[in-house]
Design a protein around this motif. Sequence first.
Motif, PDB file in Angstrom:
ATOM      1  N   UNK A 277      26.250  13.799  11.916  1.00 50.44           N
ATOM      2  CA  UNK A 277      27.538  13.103  11.793  1.00 50.44           C
ATOM      3  C   UNK A 277      28.358  13.053  10.464  1.00 50.44           C
ATOM      4  N   UNK A 278      29.380  12.849  10.563  1.00 51.48           N
ATOM      5  CA  UNK A 278      30.561  12.690   8.964  1.00 51.48           C
ATOM      6  C   UNK A 278      30.465  11.594   8.716  1.00 51.48           C
ATOM      7  N   UNK A 279      29.542  10.572   8.968  1.00 53.36           N
ATOM      8  CA  UNK A 279      29.913   9.351   8.940  1.00 53.36           C
ATOM      9  C   UNK A 279      28.341   8.446   8.271  1.00 53.36           C
ATOM     10  N   UNK A 280      28.142   7.676   7.451  1.00 55.01           N
ATOM     11  CA  UNK A 280      27.731   6.857   7.180  1.00 55.01           C
ATOM     12  C   UNK A 280      26.698   6.053   8.107  1.00 55.01           C
ATOM     13  N   UNK A 281      25.366   5.831   8.081  1.00 55.34           N
ATOM     14  CA  UNK A 281      24.702   5.470   9.500  1.00 55.34           C
ATOM     15  C   UNK A 281      23.965   4.498   8.853  1.00 55.34           C
ATOM     16  N   UNK A 282      23.987   2.998   9.007  1.00 50.63           N
ATOM     17  CA  UNK A 282      23.291   2.204   9.311  1.00 50.63           C
ATOM     18  C   UNK A 282      22.387   2.296  10.062  1.00 50.63           C
ATOM     19  N   UNK A 283      21.525   0.958  10.094  1.00 54.36           N
ATOM     20  CA  UNK A 283      20.381   0.438  10.793  1.00 54.36           C
ATOM     21  C   UNK A 283      20.078  -1.145  10.678  1.00 54.36           C
ATOM     22  N   UNK A 284      20.522  -2.145  11.662  1.00 54.85           N
ATOM     23  CA  UNK A 284      20.037  -3.126  11.232  1.00 54.85           C
ATOM     24  C   UNK A 284      19.542  -3.878  12.685  1.00 54.85           C
ATOM     25  N   UNK A 285      18.517  -4.956  12.713  1.00 55.65           N
ATOM     26  CA  UNK A 285      18.295  -6.012  13.909  1.00 55.65           C
ATOM     27  C   UNK A 285      18.434  -7.278  13.804  1.00 55.65           C
ATOM     28  N   UNK A 286      17.734  -7.326  15.424  1.00 58.50           N
ATOM     29  CA  UNK A 286      18.239  -8.611  15.870  1.00 58.50           C
ATOM     30  C   UNK A 286      17.313 -10.094  15.348  1.00 58.50           C
ATOM     31  N   UNK A 287      16.152  -9.543  15.447  1.00 57.42           N
ATOM     32  CA  UNK A 287      14.696 -10.117  15.095  1.00 57.42           C
ATOM     33  C   UNK A 287      13.643  -9.708  14.054  1.00 57.42           C
TER      34      UNK A 287
ATOM     35  N   UNK B 258      13.338  -7.970   9.796  1.00 59.77           N
ATOM     36  CA  UNK B 258      13.588  -7.101   8.710  1.00 59.77           C
ATOM     37  C   UNK B 258      14.199  -5.081   9.170  1.00 59.77           C
ATOM     38  N   UNK B 259      15.081  -4.837   9.258  1.00 60.24           N
ATOM     39  CA  UNK B 259      16.605  -5.626   8.264  1.00 60.24           C
ATOM     40  C   UNK B 259      16.862  -5.954   9.105  1.00 60.24           C
ATOM     41  N   UNK B 260      17.774  -7.535   8.892  1.00 63.98           N
ATOM     42  CA  UNK B 260      18.729  -8.069   9.802  1.00 63.98           C
ATOM     43  C   UNK B 260      19.730  -7.333   9.980  1.00 63.98           C
ATOM     44  N   UNK B 261      20.846  -7.471  11.152  1.00 65.60           N
ATOM     45  CA  UNK B 261      21.694  -7.342  11.367  1.00 65.60           C
ATOM     46  C   UNK B 261      22.431  -7.655  10.034  1.00 65.60           C
ATOM     47  N   UNK B 262      22.964  -9.418   9.908  1.00 65.11           N
ATOM     48  CA  UNK B 262      23.178  -9.706   9.052  1.00 65.11           C
ATOM     49  C   UNK B 262      23.395  -8.933   7.960  1.00 65.11           C
ATOM     50  N   UNK B 263      22.506  -9.007   7.142  1.00 69.63           N
ATOM     51  CA  UNK B 263      22.538  -8.342   5.861  1.00 69.63           C
ATOM     52  C   UNK B 263      22.655  -6.936   6.205  1.00 69.63           C
ATOM     53  N   UNK B 264      22.619  -6.201   6.591  1.00 67.61           N
ATOM     54  CA  UNK B 264      22.840  -4.135   7.387  1.00 67.61           C
ATOM     55  C   UNK B 264      24.567  -5.410   7.109  1.00 67.61           C
ATOM     56  N   UNK B 265      25.484  -6.094   7.927  1.00 68.24           N
ATOM     57  CA  UNK B 265      26.412  -5.439   7.921  1.00 68.24           C
ATOM     58  C   UNK B 265      26.998  -6.133   6.776  1.00 68.24           C
ATOM     59  N   UNK B 266      26.426  -7.216   6.083  1.00 68.79           N
ATOM     60  CA  UNK B 266      26.656  -7.241   4.155  1.00 68.79           C
ATOM     61  C   UNK B 266      27.126  -6.264   3.589  1.00 68.79           C
ATOM     62  N   UNK B 267      26.029  -5.586   3.434  1.00 67.83           N
ATOM     63  CA  UNK B 267      25.935  -4.202   2.464  1.00 67.83           C
ATOM     64  C   UNK B 267      26.920  -2.971   2.851  1.00 67.83           C
ATOM     65  N   UNK B 268      27.185  -3.548   4.870  1.00 66.75           N
ATOM     66  CA  UNK B 268      28.485  -2.230   5.013  1.00 66.75           C
ATOM     67  C   UNK B 268      30.285  -3.028   4.343  1.00 66.75           C
ATOM     68  N   UNK B 269      29.852  -4.052   4.512  1.00 59.95           N
ATOM     69  CA  UNK B 269      31.280  -4.739   3.493  1.00 59.95           C
ATOM     70  C   UNK B 269      31.319  -3.847   2.035  1.00 59.95           C
ATOM     71  N   UNK B 270      29.861  -4.504   1.762  1.00 58.02           N
ATOM     72  CA  UNK B 270      30.430  -3.948  -0.215  1.00 58.02           C
ATOM     73  C   UNK B 270      30.564  -2.077  -0.133  1.00 58.02           C
ATOM     74  N   UNK B 271      30.042  -1.666   1.505  1.00 61.30           N
ATOM     75  CA  UNK B 271      30.440   0.129   1.225  1.00 61.30           C
ATOM     76  C   UNK B 271      31.648   0.254   1.313  1.00 61.30           C
ATOM     77  N   UNK B 272      32.686  -0.610   1.558  1.00 62.59           N
ATOM     78  CA  UNK B 272      33.865  -0.559   2.158  1.00 62.59           C
ATOM     79  C   UNK B 272      34.063   0.052   3.167  1.00 62.59           C
ATOM     80  N   UNK B 273      33.526   0.076   4.277  1.00 66.09           N
ATOM     81  CA  UNK B 273      33.597   0.253   5.669  1.00 66.09           C
ATOM     82  C   UNK B 273      34.284  -0.529   6.835  1.00 66.09           C
ATOM     83  N   UNK B 274      34.968  -0.068   7.538  1.00 65.72           N
ATOM     84  CA  UNK B 274      36.365  -1.230   8.333  1.00 65.72           C
ATOM     85  C   UNK B 274      36.187  -1.391   9.264  1.00 65.72           C
ATOM     86  N   UNK B 275      35.840  -0.221  10.118  1.00 61.76           N
ATOM     87  CA  UNK B 275      35.397  -0.260  11.836  1.00 61.76           C
ATOM     88  C   UNK B 275      34.476   1.000  11.500  1.00 61.76           C
ATOM     89  N   UNK B 276      33.046   0.019  12.072  1.00 68.50           N
ATOM     90  CA  UNK B 276      32.394   1.307  12.924  1.00 68.50           C
ATOM     91  C   UNK B 276      31.306   1.457  14.221  1.00 68.50           C
TER      92      UNK B 276
END
Length: 316
Positions: A70-80, A82-100
Amino acid sequence: MGIYDALLVLSFGGPGGPDDVMPFLENVVRGRGVPRERLLEVAEHYQSFGGVSPINQQNRDLVEALRPVLDVPVYWGNRNWHPFGEDTVRQMRADGVRKAAVFATSAFAGYSSCRQYYEDIRRISIEGGPELIKMRHYGEHPGFVAAMADHTRAALERLGRDDARLVFTAHSIPVSMAETAGPEGGLYEEQLRRSAELVNQALGRTGPWDLVWQSRSGPPQVPWLEPDVCDHLRKIEAPAVVLVPIGFVSDHMEVVYDLDTEARAVAAELGLPLERAATAGTHPRFVGMVRELMAEPEPVPCPLTCCPAPKRRPQA
């Protein structure tokens, strides 16, 4: 990748050690009124593997396999866990991700396998964070089918016989949930049967095959999809069996315990030669499938009436 500037692999999660097991299971069943004795029973399954779910490393492996293609960053988050999805999304926001794009590690329709991931996406979305778009079902995608066919072929070769019966397995769910899967109901079973048939065809086999169920966890008075894989093995008339976990994309605890431990013990008791095909995992065709899904037009979300949440039993 066109309209997306990142990929989020969204999964179920699993404990990473003995002390994680009960907190993880409590997250899984929160609000469902599951008796504690049932949690303790399931906890023993995890503890027999050192309290570590294999799904975690398999998700790490999938992320690492996706990054070079892939030519875009890849993140991983979970429902139940660590890493919880909400924590991963906060990191994505900090990284400037706009649409994933969101790749859920579940291929088929149904509440737990699809609708709940839409609920996860709504829950973890945050102000100023990326727009999250769930990818479509992919159990009939050629990449998934090819991966499962290759793994099944390898299991047949390990068994050393061409006359083995293919027994496809998927997670059992309440019959009421199966009946409301998809816009017109029944889609969970329908998609699984189509996927199994495509794998059978890819192997060039024309003989019969079976679709059975595993990992039932509900109260005995509630009807769930049957037959159970172990019950099926006791009744089957076949010289040998290859179990094909078509309903899973990685080795959940349900795969390594219910198939590799319980079902294998039943087969040994019966003197029935048995092998288990690997899950899709990091097969190159499966990894390539994710790239292909991201290149498709943005999928239309399922209607809100599709795959409704099951009615929960009141907590005692």
